[in-house]
Design a protein around this motif. Sequence first.
Motif, short mmCIF file in Angstrom:
data_model
loop_
_atom_site.label_atom_id
_atom_site.label_comp_id
_atom_site.label_asym_id
_atom_site.label_seq_id
_atom_site.Cartn_x
_atom_site.Cartn_y
_atom_site.Cartn_z
N GLY A 85 0.81 -1.22 0.00
CA GLY A 85 0.00 0.00 0.00
C GLY A 85 0.83 1.26 0.00
N ASP A 86 2.14 1.13 0.00
CA ASP A 86 3.05 2.27 0.06
C ASP A 86 3.25 2.85 -1.34
OD1 ASP A 86 5.05 4.12 0.41
OD2 ASP A 86 6.51 2.72 1.27
N VAL A 87 2.59 3.97 -1.63
CA VAL A 87 2.66 4.55 -2.98
C VAL A 87 3.95 5.31 -3.25
CG1 VAL A 87 0.16 4.64 -3.31
CG2 VAL A 87 1.33 6.57 -2.23
N SER A 88 4.87 5.33 -2.29
CA SER A 88 6.20 5.89 -2.58
C SER A 88 7.00 4.90 -3.43
CB SER A 88 6.96 6.20 -1.29
OG SER A 88 7.31 5.01 -0.60
N ILE A 89 6.52 3.64 -3.48
CA ILE A 89 7.14 2.61 -4.31
C ILE A 89 6.51 2.66 -5.69
CG2 ILE A 89 7.48 0.12 -4.58
CD1 ILE A 89 7.29 -0.08 -1.50
N GLU A 90 7.35 2.67 -6.72
CA GLU A 90 6.87 2.89 -8.09
C GLU A 90 5.76 1.93 -8.50
OE1 GLU A 90 8.63 3.32 -12.64
OE2 GLU A 90 9.75 2.16 -11.15
N ARG A 91 5.95 0.63 -8.29
CA ARG A 91 4.93 -0.33 -8.72
C ARG A 91 3.59 -0.05 -8.03
NH1 ARG A 91 4.44 -5.02 -11.43
NH2 ARG A 91 6.69 -5.21 -11.73
N ASN A 92 3.63 0.34 -6.77
CA ASN A 92 2.39 0.61 -6.05
C ASN A 92 1.70 1.87 -6.58
OD1 ASN A 92 2.81 -1.63 -4.46
ND2 ASN A 92 3.77 -0.49 -2.79
N ARG A 93 2.47 2.87 -6.99
CA ARG A 93 1.87 4.06 -7.61
C ARG A 93 1.17 3.69 -8.90
NH1 ARG A 93 6.80 6.42 -6.37
NH2 ARG A 93 7.42 6.58 -8.55
N VAL A 94 1.82 2.85 -9.69
CA VAL A 94 1.21 2.39 -10.95
C VAL A 94 -0.06 1.59 -10.65
CG1 VAL A 94 1.53 0.90 -12.95
CG2 VAL A 94 3.40 2.37 -12.21
N ARG A 95 0.01 0.71 -9.66
CA ARG A 95 -1.11 -0.19 -9.33
C ARG A 95 -2.29 0.56 -8.72
NH1 ARG A 95 0.76 -4.93 -5.67
NH2 ARG A 95 1.68 -5.49 -7.68
N HIS A 96 -2.03 1.45 -7.79
CA HIS A 96 -3.11 2.08 -7.02
C HIS A 96 -3.55 3.44 -7.54
CE1 HIS A 96 -2.81 -1.14 -4.15
NE2 HIS A 96 -1.57 -0.82 -3.83
N GLU A 97 -2.70 4.08 -8.36
CA GLU A 97 -3.04 5.42 -8.82
C GLU A 97 -3.13 5.52 -10.35
OE1 GLU A 97 -0.17 8.03 -7.02
OE2 GLU A 97 -1.03 7.82 -5.01
N LEU A 98 -2.07 5.12 -11.05
CA LEU A 98 -2.04 5.31 -12.50
C LEU A 98 -3.07 4.45 -13.23
CD1 LEU A 98 -0.85 6.58 -15.01
CD2 LEU A 98 0.95 4.83 -14.98
N ILE A 99 -3.05 3.15 -13.01
CA ILE A 99 -3.98 2.27 -13.74
C ILE A 99 -5.44 2.57 -13.41
CG2 ILE A 99 -4.76 -0.12 -13.97
CD1 ILE A 99 -1.87 -0.98 -14.10
N PRO A 100 -5.81 2.76 -12.13
CA PRO A 100 -7.20 3.13 -11.85
C PRO A 100 -7.62 4.43 -12.53
CG PRO A 100 -6.16 2.35 -9.84
CD PRO A 100 -5.07 2.49 -10.87
N TYR A 101 -6.69 5.39 -12.63
CA TYR A 101 -7.00 6.66 -13.29
C TYR A 101 -7.26 6.43 -14.78
CZ TYR A 101 -6.45 11.35 -15.22
OH TYR A 101 -6.65 12.52 -15.90
N ILE A 102 -6.38 5.66 -15.44
CA ILE A 102 -6.57 5.38 -16.86
C ILE A 102 -7.87 4.62 -17.09
CG2 ILE A 102 -5.63 4.17 -18.87
CD1 ILE A 102 -2.84 4.64 -17.73
N GLU A 103 -8.16 3.66 -16.21
CA GLU A 103 -9.41 2.89 -16.34
C GLU A 103 -10.63 3.80 -16.21
OE1 GLU A 103 -8.35 -1.59 -14.70
OE2 GLU A 103 -8.74 0.00 -13.24
N LYS A 104 -10.53 4.81 -15.36
CA LYS A 104 -11.67 5.69 -15.12
C LYS A 104 -11.88 6.69 -16.24
CE LYS A 104 -13.52 8.98 -11.72
NZ LYS A 104 -13.31 9.63 -10.40
N VAL A 105 -10.79 7.32 -16.72
CA VAL A 105 -10.95 8.42 -17.68
C VAL A 105 -10.72 8.03 -19.13
CG1 VAL A 105 -10.25 10.06 -15.89
CG2 VAL A 105 -8.55 9.23 -17.53
#
Length: 221
Positions: free
Chosen positions: A179-199
């Motif tokens: 759950g630590d979004v300071s780690i690159e893979r977690n940022r991609v998993r929890h922030e980037l991909i959900p954003y792309i899926e939404k917009v």
Amino acid sequence: MKVNRSILPSGRIGLAVSGGSDSVALAFLLTKGGKKKNASKRFVVLHVDHGLRPESKEEYQFVKSLAKRLGVPFRGTHAKVVQNRGESIEMAARRVRLAFFAKCMKSLGLDAVATGHHMDDVAETFLMKLRRATLAGIRETSEVAGVKFVRPLLGCRDEELKDYLRKFGEEWREDASNGDVSIERNRVRHELIPYIEKVLDKHIVEHLFRICMRLGGPQDS
């Protein structure tokens, strides 16, 4: 779920089980919940306690108990992860895992080690590599440091695997660092991909997966 059993060798297979939902689902799917004929001869559960988190010893016992319930042999190790100069702790842990798997390949007579990598892992890795101007992804089969890896769950989504375990009332262990979004893979998993899926496109993970399967190339184990 699209589990690709055709890539599995006919001989003995090590199941790399960390205790997370993906690897626990891998163990259940391939052993059919411990009901697969000759599962004890065909599969061996492999687990590495890296000793990097307080809960790692509990996870070791969880995986050991899981193997017992499935009627499959267990081989685990309590490793000491020491970083070489210029090496991240993640890379050091990976090196330790590979050495353990290579040892098991020989001592247990394994033909391959199966991992729980799934479709979401493929998409995340692609996006991370894209930022570095490389298009490496994750392949269904590969060989790294003398260890043959097979990844039969690449056609499955992460949530599919969790739903599968919930259906049978099975538990797994969550790594708090996921759950630590300071780690690159977690940022991609929890922030980037959900954003792309939404917009942009709710099926982006599937699209990236198909692209990666066509590209092939080097991979992460």
